[in-house]
Scaffold this motif. Structure first.
Motif, mmCIF file in Angstrom:
data_model
loop_
_atom_site.group_PDB
_atom_site.id
_atom_site.type_symbol
_atom_site.label_atom_id
_atom_site.label_comp_id
_atom_site.label_asym_id
_atom_site.label_seq_id
_atom_site.Cartn_x
_atom_site.Cartn_y
_atom_site.Cartn_z
ATOM 1 N N GLU A 94 -28.209 -14.756 -31.806
ATOM 2 C CA GLU A 94 -27.302 -16.314 -31.599
ATOM 3 C C GLU A 94 -27.779 -17.866 -30.874
ATOM 4 O O GLU A 94 -28.643 -18.305 -30.645
ATOM 5 C CB GLU A 94 -25.782 -15.455 -30.175
ATOM 6 C CG GLU A 94 -24.852 -15.081 -30.894
ATOM 7 C CD GLU A 94 -23.837 -16.040 -31.573
ATOM 8 O OE1 GLU A 94 -23.869 -17.439 -31.448
ATOM 9 O OE2 GLU A 94 -24.197 -15.406 -32.933
ATOM 10 N N GLU A 96 -31.258 -17.576 -31.309
ATOM 11 C CA GLU A 96 -32.345 -17.560 -32.446
ATOM 12 C C GLU A 96 -31.060 -18.778 -33.196
ATOM 13 O O GLU A 96 -32.135 -19.526 -33.588
ATOM 14 C CB GLU A 96 -32.926 -16.556 -33.288
ATOM 15 C CG GLU A 96 -34.010 -15.906 -32.529
ATOM 16 C CD GLU A 96 -34.061 -14.509 -33.871
ATOM 17 O OE1 GLU A 96 -33.496 -14.725 -34.708
ATOM 18 O OE2 GLU A 96 -34.949 -13.605 -33.307
ATOM 19 N N LYS A 97 -29.570 -18.814 -33.254
ATOM 20 C CA LYS A 97 -29.548 -19.812 -34.107
ATOM 21 C C LYS A 97 -29.336 -21.030 -33.140
ATOM 22 O O LYS A 97 -29.456 -22.070 -33.338
ATOM 23 C CB LYS A 97 -28.193 -19.361 -34.679
ATOM 24 C CG LYS A 97 -27.982 -17.878 -35.608
ATOM 25 C CD LYS A 97 -26.013 -17.824 -35.667
ATOM 26 C CE LYS A 97 -26.623 -16.308 -36.268
ATOM 27 N NZ LYS A 97 -25.106 -16.287 -37.391
ATOM 28 N N ARG A 98 -29.634 -20.873 -31.910
ATOM 29 C CA ARG A 98 -29.313 -22.075 -31.008
ATOM 30 C C ARG A 98 -30.696 -22.389 -31.177
ATOM 31 O O ARG A 98 -30.922 -24.043 -31.036
ATOM 32 C CB ARG A 98 -28.872 -21.838 -29.565
ATOM 33 C CG ARG A 98 -27.096 -21.715 -29.289
ATOM 34 C CD ARG A 98 -26.724 -21.170 -28.035
ATOM 35 N NE ARG A 98 -26.767 -19.776 -27.982
ATOM 36 C CZ ARG A 98 -26.753 -19.457 -27.296
ATOM 37 N NH1 ARG A 98 -27.773 -19.830 -26.290
ATOM 38 N NH2 ARG A 98 -26.652 -18.262 -27.364
ATOM 39 N N HIS A 99 -31.693 -22.501 -31.398
ATOM 40 C CA HIS A 99 -32.882 -22.345 -30.910
ATOM 41 C C HIS A 99 -33.230 -23.110 -32.096
ATOM 42 O O HIS A 99 -34.197 -24.489 -32.189
ATOM 43 C CB HIS A 99 -34.249 -21.935 -30.621
ATOM 44 C CG HIS A 99 -35.723 -22.638 -30.359
ATOM 45 N ND1 HIS A 99 -36.319 -22.625 -29.754
ATOM 46 C CD2 HIS A 99 -36.374 -22.176 -31.879
ATOM 47 C CE1 HIS A 99 -36.796 -23.047 -29.702
ATOM 48 N NE2 HIS A 99 -37.315 -23.041 -31.003
ATOM 49 N N GLN A 100 -32.401 -23.149 -33.418
ATOM 50 C CA GLN A 100 -32.804 -23.162 -34.789
ATOM 51 C C GLN A 100 -32.249 -25.200 -35.043
ATOM 52 O O GLN A 100 -33.059 -24.993 -35.851
ATOM 53 C CB GLN A 100 -32.841 -22.308 -35.549
ATOM 54 C CG GLN A 100 -33.741 -21.279 -36.014
ATOM 55 C CD GLN A 100 -33.562 -20.349 -37.228
ATOM 56 O OE1 GLN A 100 -32.587 -20.886 -37.879
ATOM 57 N NE2 GLN A 100 -33.947 -19.310 -36.974
ATOM 58 N N LEU A 101 -31.366 -25.351 -34.321
ATOM 59 C CA LEU A 101 -30.538 -25.874 -34.838
ATOM 60 C C LEU A 101 -30.914 -27.234 -33.527
ATOM 61 O O LEU A 101 -32.361 -27.746 -33.740
ATOM 62 C CB LEU A 101 -28.921 -26.189 -34.621
ATOM 63 C CG LEU A 101 -27.993 -24.714 -35.010
ATOM 64 C CD1 LEU A 101 -27.007 -24.832 -34.258
ATOM 65 C CD2 LEU A 101 -27.671 -25.657 -36.580
#
Length: 101
Positions: A94, A96-101
């Motif tokens: 989660e 990593e997903k927030r960091h990629q956005l």
């Protein structure tokens, strides 16, 4: 402990090689028992000396063994349950997903 193990091994090896030497070449002027005991004691002394040094080198540490064991027991465990591991992985995904956005 190393010295005791070395003495046991040395006595056994001394008995084997001493017996072989006496059977092959005779007991000599001192007799069977004196010759065999000389083989056994010299072999035991050599083995116990070197194994004692090896055990001292192996167990050389800053803390005595009982304190080292207590220290290891009091540390927080690095092993986690499957559920904790899965929750930790999900949290990282989660993040990593927030960091990629």
């Amino acid at each position: 402990m190393g010295a005791m193990m070395g003495a046991g091994v040395g006595l056994t090896i001394g008995f084997i090689f001493g017996s072989y030497s006496i059977i092959r070449g005779g007991a000599g002027p001192r007799g069977f028992i004196a010759t065999l005991s000389q083989y056994m004691l010299s072999s035991a002394a050599a083995f116990s000396f070197f194994l004692a040094i090896g055990s001292v080198i192996r167990t050389d540490s800053a803390l005595p063994p009982h304190l080292e064991a207590a220290r290891l027991q009091l540390l927080s465990p690095a092993i986690r349950s499957r559920a904790e591991g899965a929750a930790l992985i999900k949290q990282r995904w989660e993040a990593e997903k927030r960091h990629q956005l």
